[in-house]
Design a protein around this motif. Structure first.
Motif, short mmCIF file in Angstrom:
data_model
loop_
_atom_site.label_atom_id
_atom_site.label_comp_id
_atom_site.label_asym_id
_atom_site.label_seq_id
_atom_site.Cartn_x
_atom_site.Cartn_y
_atom_site.Cartn_z
N LYS A 23 42.07 43.13 22.47
CA LYS A 23 41.10 44.11 21.98
C LYS A 23 39.93 44.09 22.95
O LYS A 23 39.86 44.90 23.85
N ILE A 24 39.02 43.15 22.80
CA ILE A 24 37.92 42.98 23.76
C ILE A 24 38.47 42.35 25.03
O ILE A 24 38.18 42.79 26.13
N VAL A 25 39.25 41.30 24.88
CA VAL A 25 39.89 40.60 26.01
C VAL A 25 41.25 41.27 26.21
O VAL A 25 42.03 41.37 25.26
N PRO A 26 41.56 41.72 27.45
CA PRO A 26 42.77 42.53 27.65
C PRO A 26 44.09 41.75 27.76
O PRO A 26 44.99 42.14 28.49
N PHE A 27 44.20 40.64 27.04
CA PHE A 27 45.43 39.86 27.02
C PHE A 27 45.38 38.91 25.83
O PHE A 27 44.32 38.73 25.21
N ASP A 28 46.52 38.31 25.48
CA ASP A 28 46.56 37.25 24.47
C ASP A 28 45.81 36.05 25.03
O ASP A 28 46.02 35.68 26.19
N ILE A 29 44.97 35.44 24.23
CA ILE A 29 44.21 34.26 24.67
C ILE A 29 45.03 33.02 24.34
O ILE A 29 45.28 32.73 23.17
N GLU A 30 45.46 32.29 25.38
CA GLU A 30 46.26 31.09 25.19
C GLU A 30 45.48 29.81 25.44
O GLU A 30 45.90 28.74 25.03
N ARG A 31 44.35 29.92 26.13
CA ARG A 31 43.57 28.73 26.48
C ARG A 31 42.11 29.13 26.59
O ARG A 31 41.78 30.21 27.09
N VAL A 32 41.23 28.25 26.10
CA VAL A 32 39.79 28.44 26.20
C VAL A 32 39.19 27.16 26.77
O VAL A 32 39.54 26.07 26.32
N LEU B 255 38.28 32.39 29.16
CA LEU B 255 39.42 32.70 28.29
C LEU B 255 40.60 32.98 29.21
O LEU B 255 40.49 33.79 30.13
N ALA B 256 41.71 32.30 28.99
CA ALA B 256 42.86 32.39 29.88
C ALA B 256 44.09 32.93 29.17
O ALA B 256 44.29 32.66 27.97
N SER B 257 44.91 33.64 29.92
CA SER B 257 46.11 34.28 29.36
C SER B 257 47.27 33.32 29.20
O SER B 257 48.26 33.66 28.55
N GLU B 258 47.19 32.13 29.79
CA GLU B 258 48.30 31.17 29.74
C GLU B 258 47.75 29.76 29.54
O GLU B 258 46.58 29.50 29.81
N HIS B 259 48.61 28.87 29.10
CA HIS B 259 48.26 27.46 29.05
C HIS B 259 48.15 26.93 30.48
O HIS B 259 48.66 27.53 31.42
N TYR B 260 47.50 25.79 30.63
CA TYR B 260 47.34 25.18 31.96
C TYR B 260 48.71 24.90 32.56
O TYR B 260 49.59 24.34 31.92
N ASP B 261 48.88 25.29 33.83
CA ASP B 261 50.12 25.05 34.56
C ASP B 261 49.75 24.89 36.04
O ASP B 261 49.44 25.88 36.71
N GLU B 262 49.76 23.68 36.52
CA GLU B 262 49.36 23.40 37.90
C GLU B 262 50.16 24.23 38.91
O GLU B 262 49.63 24.63 39.95
N SER B 263 51.42 24.53 38.62
CA SER B 263 52.24 25.28 39.57
C SER B 263 51.79 26.74 39.72
O SER B 263 52.23 27.43 40.65
N ASP B 264 50.92 27.22 38.83
CA ASP B 264 50.40 28.58 38.91
C ASP B 264 49.22 28.69 39.89
O ASP B 264 48.82 29.79 40.26
N TYR B 265 48.65 27.56 40.29
CA TYR B 265 47.47 27.55 41.16
C TYR B 265 47.84 27.75 42.62
O TYR B 265 48.83 27.22 43.10
#
Length: 138
Positions: free
Chosen positions: A31-40, A115-125
């Motif tokens: 809504k305000i944030v343009p994705f599902d919030i998975e991590r804060v 606010l992040a769209s995914e959980h922490y995943d080092e391989s995404d960095y």
């Protein structure tokens, strides 16, 4: 540094609610944030002269909001760069995937909420700028 506001810089206006007792903001995913919030998470207590970030994400999207104080955000998509100040709890910035970002010049009272769209995943960095440039140019 580009001073124009392009697609690289995408502000999220956060409606302020409240009355004479004070303000309130509600951050809702999709809504305000343009994705599902998975991590804060939030950054605070940053020492003077310290910069943070210096990475991009392969898939993760984020919204950064300075809920108190201020900091300068550098955004880089491999073609253009922009610097903006985050200095309002009613305005966030969308950091899309494959955008290199750095935070500088934190005020002593800065609290930067992310606010992040995914959980922490080092391989995404992507932590090396040269690797980032190679990836966005292929």
């Amino acid at each position: 540094m580009s001073s124009k506001q392009s697609d690289l810089v995408q502000w999220i206006e956060i409606p302020k609610l409240g009355d004479d007792r004070g303000s309130l903001v509600a951050l809702e995913g999709n809504k305000i944030v343009p994705f599902d919030i998975e991590r804060v998470y939030y950054i605070f207590g940053t020492k003077p002269g310290v910069a943070r970030g210096f990475h991009a994400h392969k898939a993760l999207k984020q919204v950064a909001i300075c809920i108190t104080g201020k900091c300068k955000m550098l955004l880089d998509n491999g073609i253009e760069k922009a610097e903006v100040w985050l200095d309002s709890p009613a305005k966030g910035i969308l950091i899309n995937h494959l955008v290199w970002h750095e935070m500088h010049e934190f005020s002593t009272d800065c609290v930067l909420l992310v606010l992040a769209s995914e959980h922490y995943d080092e391989s995404d960095y992507i932590r090396e700028y040269s690797d980032f440039i190679t990836r966005v140019n292929t």
